[in-house]
Design an enzyme around this catalytic site. Sequence first.
Site: not given
Ligand SMILES: Nc1nc2c(ncn2[C@@H]2O[C@H](COP(=O)(O)OP(=O)(O)O)[C@@H](O)[C@H]2O)c(=O)[nH]1
Ligand SMILES: C=C(OP(=O)(O)O)C(=O)O
Length: 624
Positions: A222-223, A273
């Site tokens: 998807g990305g 993250c």
């Molecule tokens: N250690 C730790 N891991 C976290 C925290 N918040 C999110 N994660 C982990 O970071 C990963 C990505 O989180 P996500 O919210 O989907 O990230 P996004 O791609 O920025 O939306 C997941 O595996 C979560 O479990 C936190 O507060 N502490």
């Molecule tokens: C779809 C994506 O976004 P995110 O990991 O920020 O959710 C990506 O980085 O591939």
Amino acid sequence: MENALEKLENILEKEQFEKIRKINNPYLHEFLAEWIEWLQPSKIFVCTDSPEDEEYVRWKALYYGEEKMLEMPRHTVHYDNYYDQARDKTNTKLLVPKGVTLPFLNTIEREEGLREIREIMKGIMKGKELFICFFVLGPKNSVFTIPAVQLTDSAYVAHSEFLLYRKGYEEFVRMGPTRNFLRFVHSAGELDERKTSKNLDKRRIYIDLVDETVYSANTQYGGNTIGLKKLAFRLTIQRAVREGWLSEHMFLMRVNGPNGRKTYFTGAYPSMCGKTSTAMIPWENIVGDDLVFIKNLDGRARAVNVEIGVFGIIEGVNEKDDPIIWKVLHSPVEIIFSNVLVKDGKPYWNGMGIPIPDEGENHSGKWWRGKKDAEGREIPPSHKNARFTVRLEAFPNLDREALENPCGVEVGGMIFGGRDPDTWPPVREAFSWQHGVITMGASLESETTAATLGKEGVRAFNPMSILDFLSVHIGDYIRNYLEFGRKLKKTPKIFAVNYFLRENGQWLNEKLDKAVWLKWMELRVHGDVEAIETPIGYIPKYEDLKALFKQVLNKEYTREDYEKQFKIRVPELLAKIDRIWKIYEPLDNIPEELFEELEKERKRLLEARERYGEYISPFKFLNP
Ligand SMILES: Nc1nc2c(ncn2[C@@H]2O[C@H](COP(=O)(O)OP(=O)(O)O)[C@@H](O)[C@H]2O)c(=O)[nH]1
Ligand SMILES: C=C(OP(=O)(O)O)C(=O)O
Ligand SMILES: [Mn+2]
């Protein structure tokens, strides 16, 4: 000579042609005629906004085997090739005019890039069906709306877009003749017996900034493929900088303050993250989890979610930490699971907090515990970057009004954060817009993750979490940010968070601690609590956090935890300023304010070191 519309009349079946004819736009017709001739699909389907057309796409994803049904109604699973599980930075390139270079990003001379991608895509859809789909970014009928057309031979990609974006066929009909739309041309290329892209050596994602067109070939992840997501993002950043607004890699959420007060926050963290998990905190409200547009409307920064759905990471989603997502993933709403383990029609993923079967099907094909890949690495049940795709309307904590408001919502605070093991405290507030933009946004570093191909856990410069998508010179990008803030009558407060502090291999915070940081930031936006001034910004007072931990999480928060988490780590902070300085120094075109702001911060840190030493307890700043 035949014009484009006549050509289309000859190529398309009557019913499909009628749909195109309704859109009175020669620029669209030319684009379609040219690419259909080039791609040579065997069948073509045009999607209007009707539920029947969407249903057709959904059905075709199953019919062509790109998705399979799961036990729960409306749930399907899709697999990407084992080596096609993340964004491919190496083969993603910006097409630029001769002589133009952009720091940090892969570029290729435009003519050469177009030649290469056209060669790769020539006749690539032979024997396949092409889906022509129309969407808009941002709410409809608003100053934020950007229309886009997607050509794809992947029903999975089209299906994903129906879950993630607002339909745009009627908008194209309404607009009439205009060039003002983004274009995406995607082909998954030849598929193997598992219906995953086969020719990964010819995987390319080429972004043409001149024609606002993105080409993506021989990939399904998807990305790399969902045009309106990270591909469009490169194009909208360029537009934003040109026109003086912000197109950002941010969630958008409502934090609920005392007495029903609603305060909206954006948060820019790199992929994987914590954007989605922050925006999903059960007692707050989600508006979006990945992409926002922010414009100055009447002197206020107002933000909209570009999307209406979530393409979220599923690893680690468990009942305790993510109760809302968990519930949605177990209800019969429309969901595409990707690259998870499936056994007896049920999806499983790493870290879901319940026992996982020892065999089944996953991104590697037939899977059993202990199975190794060609490189000799053990294959986990699901891929780290396995995801779920679902509409936001499935979430009970959705702030529907904010999602639909054509004028967006006023931003109270903007947060920057990344995976930083040892430098930044869990939360702090900038002294000013400029201080925040420079020392928090433009200085962001984060450890690499499985969201991109390549080594994980390497500390990397990632300003505003946007580096992978930056399509303009970083100097222009930062200048636009500073300028945007200066023109506002009321600037949002800027904050930085860090959920990923580690000591001796242990996290210093639990996943839900972020809920407390959010409540503190909400209070700060309205001046409801005092804060401690440190060399790097304002940090919370222990008493306030203690009270919030009790109130929000019913947890005791000790002085020891606070001191450990919020101590000012002068050596690491100074080393970071040096690293950031060295990155910007050799680039021309960086606003002078950046170096001034970094220099001031360095000076404050040196003074503090002089007085208090290298690792400074936050209490020191209270009673100097
Ligand atoms: N250690 C730790 N891991 C976290 C925290 N918040 C999110 N994660 C982990 O970071 C990963 C990505 O989180 P996500 O919210 O989907 O990230 P996004 O791609 O920025 O939306 C997941 O595996 C979560 O479990 C936190 O507060 N502490
Ligand atoms: C779809 C994506 O976004 P995110 O990991 O920020 O959710 C990506 O980085 O591939
Ligand atoms: Mn996400």
